[in-house]
Design a protein around this motif. Structure first.
Motif, PDB file in Angstrom:
ATOM      1  N   ARG A 179      -5.102  44.382   5.173  1.00  0.00           N
ATOM      2  CA  ARG A 179      -4.821  43.723   6.452  1.00  0.00           C
ATOM      3  C   ARG A 179      -4.773  44.758   7.585  1.00  0.00           C
ATOM      4  O   ARG A 179      -5.285  44.536   8.677  1.00  0.00           O
ATOM      5  CB  ARG A 179      -3.504  42.958   6.379  1.00  0.00           C
ATOM      6  CG  ARG A 179      -3.227  42.074   7.592  1.00  0.00           C
ATOM      7  CD  ARG A 179      -1.816  41.531   7.529  1.00  0.00           C
ATOM      8  NE  ARG A 179      -1.635  40.638   6.422  1.00  0.00           N
ATOM      9  CZ  ARG A 179      -1.763  39.311   6.499  1.00  0.00           C
ATOM     10  NH1 ARG A 179      -2.086  38.761   7.654  1.00  0.00           N
ATOM     11  NH2 ARG A 179      -1.563  38.536   5.444  1.00  0.00           N
ATOM     12  N   ASP A 180      -4.156  45.918   7.292  1.00  0.00           N
ATOM     13  CA  ASP A 180      -4.114  47.002   8.279  1.00  0.00           C
ATOM     14  C   ASP A 180      -5.523  47.477   8.630  1.00  0.00           C
ATOM     15  O   ASP A 180      -5.815  47.785   9.788  1.00  0.00           O
ATOM     16  CB  ASP A 180      -3.303  48.192   7.744  1.00  0.00           C
ATOM     17  CG  ASP A 180      -1.807  47.951   7.789  1.00  0.00           C
ATOM     18  OD1 ASP A 180      -1.364  47.087   8.561  1.00  0.00           O
ATOM     19  OD2 ASP A 180      -1.073  48.635   7.044  1.00  0.00           O
ATOM     20  N   VAL A 181      -6.401  47.535   7.625  1.00  0.00           N
ATOM     21  CA  VAL A 181      -7.785  47.960   7.863  1.00  0.00           C
ATOM     22  C   VAL A 181      -8.465  47.009   8.838  1.00  0.00           C
ATOM     23  O   VAL A 181      -9.125  47.428   9.799  1.00  0.00           O
ATOM     24  CB  VAL A 181      -8.565  48.028   6.538  1.00  0.00           C
ATOM     25  CG1 VAL A 181     -10.062  48.185   6.800  1.00  0.00           C
ATOM     26  CG2 VAL A 181      -8.055  49.186   5.676  1.00  0.00           C
ATOM     27  N   PHE A 182      -8.299  45.704   8.631  1.00  0.00           N
ATOM     28  CA  PHE A 182      -8.973  44.723   9.475  1.00  0.00           C
ATOM     29  C   PHE A 182      -8.364  44.620  10.870  1.00  0.00           C
ATOM     30  O   PHE A 182      -8.963  44.027  11.763  1.00  0.00           O
ATOM     31  CB  PHE A 182      -8.994  43.355   8.796  1.00  0.00           C
ATOM     32  CG  PHE A 182     -10.146  43.187   7.839  1.00  0.00           C
ATOM     33  CD1 PHE A 182     -11.389  42.775   8.290  1.00  0.00           C
ATOM     34  CD2 PHE A 182      -9.991  43.468   6.494  1.00  0.00           C
ATOM     35  CE1 PHE A 182     -12.456  42.644   7.423  1.00  0.00           C
ATOM     36  CE2 PHE A 182     -11.059  43.339   5.611  1.00  0.00           C
ATOM     37  CZ  PHE A 182     -12.293  42.928   6.081  1.00  0.00           C
ATOM     38  N   GLN A 183      -7.202  45.201  11.071  1.00  0.00           N
ATOM     39  CA  GLN A 183      -6.615  45.226  12.413  1.00  0.00           C
ATOM     40  C   GLN A 183      -7.170  46.377  13.246  1.00  0.00           C
ATOM     41  O   GLN A 183      -6.886  46.475  14.438  1.00  0.00           O
ATOM     42  CB  GLN A 183      -5.082  45.316  12.314  1.00  0.00           C
ATOM     43  CG  GLN A 183      -4.451  44.026  11.824  1.00  0.00           C
ATOM     44  CD  GLN A 183      -2.954  44.127  11.642  1.00  0.00           C
ATOM     45  OE1 GLN A 183      -2.378  45.216  11.677  1.00  0.00           O
ATOM     46  NE2 GLN A 183      -2.298  42.990  11.451  1.00  0.00           N
ATOM     47  N   SER A 184      -7.949  47.252  12.613  1.00  0.00           N
ATOM     48  CA  SER A 184      -8.555  48.376  13.317  1.00  0.00           C
ATOM     49  C   SER A 184     -10.063  48.163  13.425  1.00  0.00           C
ATOM     50  O   SER A 184     -10.766  48.178  12.410  1.00  0.00           O
ATOM     51  CB  SER A 184      -8.286  49.693  12.566  1.00  0.00           C
ATOM     52  OG  SER A 184      -9.148  50.717  12.998  1.00  0.00           O
ATOM     53  N   PRO A 185     -10.592  47.961  14.628  1.00  0.00           N
ATOM     54  CA  PRO A 185     -12.045  47.793  14.789  1.00  0.00           C
ATOM     55  C   PRO A 185     -12.824  48.972  14.208  1.00  0.00           C
ATOM     56  O   PRO A 185     -13.894  48.788  13.616  1.00  0.00           O
ATOM     57  CB  PRO A 185     -12.226  47.701  16.309  1.00  0.00           C
ATOM     58  CG  PRO A 185     -10.917  47.199  16.813  1.00  0.00           C
ATOM     59  CD  PRO A 185      -9.879  47.821  15.911  1.00  0.00           C
ATOM     60  N   GLU A 186     -12.279  50.178  14.356  1.00  0.00           N
ATOM     61  CA  GLU A 186     -12.951  51.373  13.840  1.00  0.00           C
ATOM     62  C   GLU A 186     -13.079  51.317  12.323  1.00  0.00           C
ATOM     63  O   GLU A 186     -14.137  51.614  11.753  1.00  0.00           O
ATOM     64  CB  GLU A 186     -12.158  52.610  14.263  1.00  0.00           C
ATOM     65  CG  GLU A 186     -12.755  53.929  13.799  1.00  0.00           C
ATOM     66  CD  GLU A 186     -11.917  55.125  14.235  1.00  0.00           C
ATOM     67  OE1 GLU A 186     -12.220  56.231  13.761  1.00  0.00           O
ATOM     68  OE2 GLU A 186     -10.977  54.949  15.034  1.00  0.00           O
ATOM     69  N   ALA A 195     -10.408  36.600   7.925  1.00  0.00           N
ATOM     70  CA  ALA A 195      -9.468  35.962   8.857  1.00  0.00           C
ATOM     71  C   ALA A 195      -8.883  34.706   8.214  1.00  0.00           C
ATOM     72  O   ALA A 195      -7.680  34.428   8.332  1.00  0.00           O
ATOM     73  CB  ALA A 195     -10.178  35.620  10.169  1.00  0.00           C
ATOM     74  N   VAL A 196      -9.736  33.944   7.517  1.00  0.00           N
ATOM     75  CA  VAL A 196      -9.261  32.765   6.795  1.00  0.00           C
ATOM     76  C   VAL A 196      -8.393  33.190   5.609  1.00  0.00           C
ATOM     77  O   VAL A 196      -7.339  32.600   5.351  1.00  0.00           O
ATOM     78  CB  VAL A 196     -10.446  31.906   6.305  1.00  0.00           C
ATOM     79  CG1 VAL A 196      -9.960  30.770   5.399  1.00  0.00           C
ATOM     80  CG2 VAL A 196     -11.221  31.351   7.491  1.00  0.00           C
ATOM     81  N   PHE A 197      -8.818  34.227   4.887  1.00  0.00           N
ATOM     82  CA  PHE A 197      -8.076  34.680   3.714  1.00  0.00           C
ATOM     83  C   PHE A 197      -6.636  35.049   4.070  1.00  0.00           C
ATOM     84  O   PHE A 197      -5.704  34.669   3.362  1.00  0.00           O
ATOM     85  CB  PHE A 197      -8.787  35.882   3.087  1.00  0.00           C
ATOM     86  CG  PHE A 197      -8.045  36.475   1.915  1.00  0.00           C
ATOM     87  CD1 PHE A 197      -8.128  35.881   0.662  1.00  0.00           C
ATOM     88  CD2 PHE A 197      -7.258  37.606   2.071  1.00  0.00           C
ATOM     89  CE1 PHE A 197      -7.440  36.420  -0.424  1.00  0.00           C
ATOM     90  CE2 PHE A 197      -6.570  38.144   0.992  1.00  0.00           C
ATOM     91  CZ  PHE A 197      -6.667  37.544  -0.254  1.00  0.00           C
ATOM     92  N   PHE A 198      -6.449  35.762   5.164  1.00  0.00           N
ATOM     93  CA  PHE A 198      -5.105  36.185   5.546  1.00  0.00           C
ATOM     94  C   PHE A 198      -4.224  35.004   5.970  1.00  0.00           C
ATOM     95  O   PHE A 198      -3.007  35.127   6.006  1.00  0.00           O
ATOM     96  CB  PHE A 198      -5.168  37.224   6.665  1.00  0.00           C
ATOM     97  CG  PHE A 198      -5.764  38.542   6.232  1.00  0.00           C
ATOM     98  CD1 PHE A 198      -5.394  39.131   5.030  1.00  0.00           C
ATOM     99  CD2 PHE A 198      -6.708  39.184   7.023  1.00  0.00           C
ATOM    100  CE1 PHE A 198      -5.939  40.338   4.626  1.00  0.00           C
ATOM    101  CE2 PHE A 198      -7.260  40.399   6.627  1.00  0.00           C
ATOM    102  CZ  PHE A 198      -6.880  40.980   5.421  1.00  0.00           C
ATOM    103  N   LYS A 199      -4.861  33.858   6.273  1.00  0.00           N
ATOM    104  CA  LYS A 199      -4.103  32.655   6.649  1.00  0.00           C
ATOM    105  C   LYS A 199      -4.253  31.560   5.597  1.00  0.00           C
ATOM    106  O   LYS A 199      -4.049  30.385   5.879  1.00  0.00           O
ATOM    107  CB  LYS A 199      -4.602  32.133   8.004  1.00  0.00           C
ATOM    108  CG  LYS A 199      -4.354  33.091   9.162  1.00  0.00           C
ATOM    109  CD  LYS A 199      -4.891  32.515  10.461  1.00  0.00           C
ATOM    110  CE  LYS A 199      -4.652  33.482  11.621  1.00  0.00           C
ATOM    111  NZ  LYS A 199      -5.222  32.975  12.892  1.00  0.00           N
ATOM    112  N   ARG A 200      -4.611  31.956   4.379  1.00  0.00           N
ATOM    113  CA  ARG A 200      -4.968  30.987   3.347  1.00  0.00           C
ATOM    114  C   ARG A 200      -3.842  30.009   3.009  1.00  0.00           C
ATOM    115  O   ARG A 200      -4.097  28.841   2.712  1.00  0.00           O
ATOM    116  CB  ARG A 200      -5.454  31.708   2.081  1.00  0.00           C
ATOM    117  CG  ARG A 200      -4.424  32.606   1.414  1.00  0.00           C
ATOM    118  CD  ARG A 200      -5.102  33.515   0.382  1.00  0.00           C
ATOM    119  NE  ARG A 200      -4.170  34.410  -0.309  1.00  0.00           N
ATOM    120  CZ  ARG A 200      -3.669  35.524   0.226  1.00  0.00           C
ATOM    121  NH1 ARG A 200      -4.001  35.878   1.457  1.00  0.00           N
ATOM    122  NH2 ARG A 200      -2.838  36.278  -0.470  1.00  0.00           N
TER     123      ARG A 200
END
Length: 212
Positions: A96-103, A141-146
């Motif tokens: 989740r932390d990875v996906f919060q960083s565009p880089e 995005a869906v997975f994190f709100k599954r």
């Protein structure tokens, strides 16, 4: 690797934002300046971990699923990766932390792109990269709100695979055939083989983060 493993444990337990470089240095029993000699910034550490984890997961496919088509391997790999996140909260926390960083999201796409091209997924590089960005970013995005969306991990995994290959121009009929042909691999038996492989081959120590 001792630094990487220690930082990985701290990130997985507390989250990337709450862990400071001084915390990692103290946990490694080294000075902050020595830590920054190897890893000038915290995001460099996270990037290193991401690359190590992704490469370990992809190596499983390259060594264990060689008799299958590239399309089958991508479907199976996505299913296994999402199940791993679902069953191991610390790993999900890390990703989740990875996906919060565009880089870092871009880096994840590039590592995945290299693997897809290496195993022979057809398509122009720019098209494959676009398909990865669209399908994986939307799917995660869906997975994190599954739980809120009451979406199953299996359905999310299937939809990521379907959208990826639709964007590459495959027909719905062919995509459905590919997905059905992977059904026997999406079982506890093969998933446990995947986890055993990660534990024995990953350069990062996953013993506390991924249940064996």
């Amino acid at each position: 690797m001792e630094i990487v493993n220690t930082a990985f444990r701290l990130f997985a337990e507390s989250g990337y934002d709450l862990v400071q470089m001084k915390d990692i240095a103290e946990a490694c029993d080294i000075s902050k300046s020595l830590l920054q000699h190897y890893f000038p910034k915290k995001i460099v550490l996270l990037s290193t971990m991401l690359n190590e984890l992704m490469l370990s997961a992809f190596t499983y496919s390259n060594e264990q699923l060689t008799a299958l088509s590239a399309e089958q391997r991508t479907m199976i790999q996505m299913s296994f990766l999402l199940r791993t996140l679902d069953e191991n909260p610390k790993i999900e926390h890390f990703i989740r932390d990875v996906f919060q960083s565009p880089e870092l999201t871009t880096e994840l796409v590039l590592v995945t792109l290299d693997w897809l091209e290496a195993i022979g997924v057809d398509g122009e590089t720019i098209a494959i990269r676009y398909a990865i960005n669209f399908s994986v970013s939307g799917g995660m995005a869906v997975f994190f709100k599954r739980k809120l969306l009451q979406a199953s991990v299996e359905a999310i995994s299937e939809n990521i695979g379907h959208s990826f290959y639709l964007l590459l121009g495959e027909s719905t009929e062919k995509i459905n055939q590919i997905y059905l042909s992977t059904a026997k691999y999406n079982t506890d038996h093969y998933y446990e083989q995947f986890i055993d492989y990660l534990h024995s081959h990953a350069t990062i120590n996953l013993s506390l983060e991924i249940k064996n």
